[in-house]
Design a protein around this motif. Sequence first.
Motif, PDB file in Angstrom:
ATOM      1  N   LEU A 258     -11.664   6.218  -0.681  1.00 52.21           N
ATOM      2  CA  LEU A 258     -10.820   5.542  -1.665  1.00 52.21           C
ATOM      3  C   LEU A 258     -11.137   4.051  -1.719  1.00 52.21           C
ATOM      4  O   LEU A 258     -11.157   3.437  -2.792  1.00 52.21           O
ATOM      5  CB  LEU A 258      -9.340   5.763  -1.336  1.00 52.21           C
ATOM      6  N   ALA A 259     -11.397   3.446  -0.565  1.00 53.60           N
ATOM      7  CA  ALA A 259     -11.766   2.031  -0.549  1.00 53.60           C
ATOM      8  C   ALA A 259     -13.052   1.798  -1.338  1.00 53.60           C
ATOM      9  O   ALA A 259     -13.167   0.816  -2.087  1.00 53.60           O
ATOM     10  CB  ALA A 259     -11.939   1.557   0.894  1.00 53.60           C
TER      11      ALA A 259
ATOM     12  N   GLU B 104       0.836  -1.187   0.000  1.00 57.47           N
ATOM     13  CA  GLU B 104       0.000   0.000   0.000  1.00 57.47           C
ATOM     14  C   GLU B 104       0.882   1.252   0.000  1.00 57.47           C
ATOM     15  O   GLU B 104       1.873   1.339   0.728  1.00 57.47           O
ATOM     16  CB  GLU B 104      -0.908   0.018   1.235  1.00 57.47           C
TER      17      GLU B 104
ATOM     18  N   MET C 168     -12.157   1.917  -4.999  1.00 52.94           N
ATOM     19  CA  MET C 168     -11.540   0.667  -5.460  1.00 52.94           C
ATOM     20  C   MET C 168     -12.595  -0.407  -5.701  1.00 52.94           C
ATOM     21  O   MET C 168     -12.554  -1.151  -6.688  1.00 52.94           O
ATOM     22  CB  MET C 168     -10.526   0.163  -4.429  1.00 52.94           C
TER      23      MET C 168
ATOM     24  N   ALA D  93      -5.080   0.682  -7.823  1.00 57.59           N
ATOM     25  CA  ALA D  93      -4.580   2.051  -7.710  1.00 57.59           C
ATOM     26  C   ALA D  93      -3.417   2.282  -8.675  1.00 57.59           C
ATOM     27  O   ALA D  93      -3.392   3.290  -9.400  1.00 57.59           O
ATOM     28  CB  ALA D  93      -4.147   2.329  -6.276  1.00 57.59           C
TER      29      ALA D  93
ATOM     30  N   ASP E  75      -6.521  -3.870  -3.969  1.00 57.53           N
ATOM     31  CA  ASP E  75      -6.525  -2.403  -4.026  1.00 57.53           C
ATOM     32  C   ASP E  75      -5.224  -1.800  -4.562  1.00 57.53           C
ATOM     33  O   ASP E  75      -5.272  -0.895  -5.411  1.00 57.53           O
ATOM     34  CB  ASP E  75      -6.816  -1.822  -2.635  1.00 57.53           C
TER      35      ASP E  75
ATOM     36  N   MET F 183      -5.573   4.059   3.341  1.00 54.22           N
ATOM     37  CA  MET F 183      -6.768   3.730   2.563  1.00 54.22           C
ATOM     38  C   MET F 183      -7.971   4.366   3.255  1.00 54.22           C
ATOM     39  O   MET F 183      -8.472   3.845   4.249  1.00 54.22           O
ATOM     40  CB  MET F 183      -6.933   2.214   2.453  1.00 54.22           C
ATOM     41  N   THR F 184      -8.391   5.495   2.778  1.00 57.14           N
ATOM     42  CA  THR F 184      -9.543   6.161   3.352  1.00 57.14           C
ATOM     43  C   THR F 184     -10.814   5.420   2.954  1.00 57.14           C
ATOM     44  O   THR F 184     -10.822   4.611   2.020  1.00 57.14           O
ATOM     45  CB  THR F 184      -9.637   7.611   2.857  1.00 57.14           C
TER      46      THR F 184
END
Length: 238
Positions: free
Chosen positions: A164-165, A156, A168, A185, A181, A160-161
Amino acid sequence: MAGTPRQRARAQTMDDITRIGRLHLAAYGAAALSLRAVARDLGVVSSAVYRYVKSRDELLTLLVVNGYDELGDAVDAALADVPEDRYFDRFATYGRAIRRWALAEPATYALLYGAPVPGYHAPAEQTTDPGTRLVRLLLGIAADALAAGALVVPAEDGPMTAGLAAGMEGVRDQFGVALPDPVIARGVLGWAGVFGCVSFEVFGQYGPDGLGDPEALFERHLLVLADDLGLAPPPADG
């Protein structure tokens, strides 16, 4: 061409409108597109064109979809000659085909990836599928490489907010790819990176001489993006 005479005639007229629209796009720019001017060059009264394309915005949408389709077809044609298990080569060919098409069709590329046309809003129901065709293709290359053990899943890159999750997960749902993820990204950033480098060249952001050798610069860019994605180039003898 299949279909009835009426259908064939309509298809030919739409092709002619698209062709002339592309010529006007290159000559005058997207903001100056005019259905009356297209009708004039088509050799018909403007009311005849309005039976096929009802407004400037419809003409722009026609050109947007046509451009996305043409670019996607060019990339598919280039990839057809690359073995399925040559993942780095497929990524590099993908990028080179995009650059080659963009340099050959700068006006249409600018319509797709340049500044928005004032007052025009592309209808998502017509443009989303063709417009995401190339990101779908790139994520497919990554998924195939991951399944074959030819792609290293990166760590990562940051927190991972929740937003954003969700993004994804939305990519997985939209494109049907079972990718972790970090790969999604990096794949999306690789897609943006290819187009960013191409856009800098097409729009002259590297300067009048393109830093001396824009093709060599682009090849370096592809190596960096492939490394970020976890794709190693093949050995020099392979």
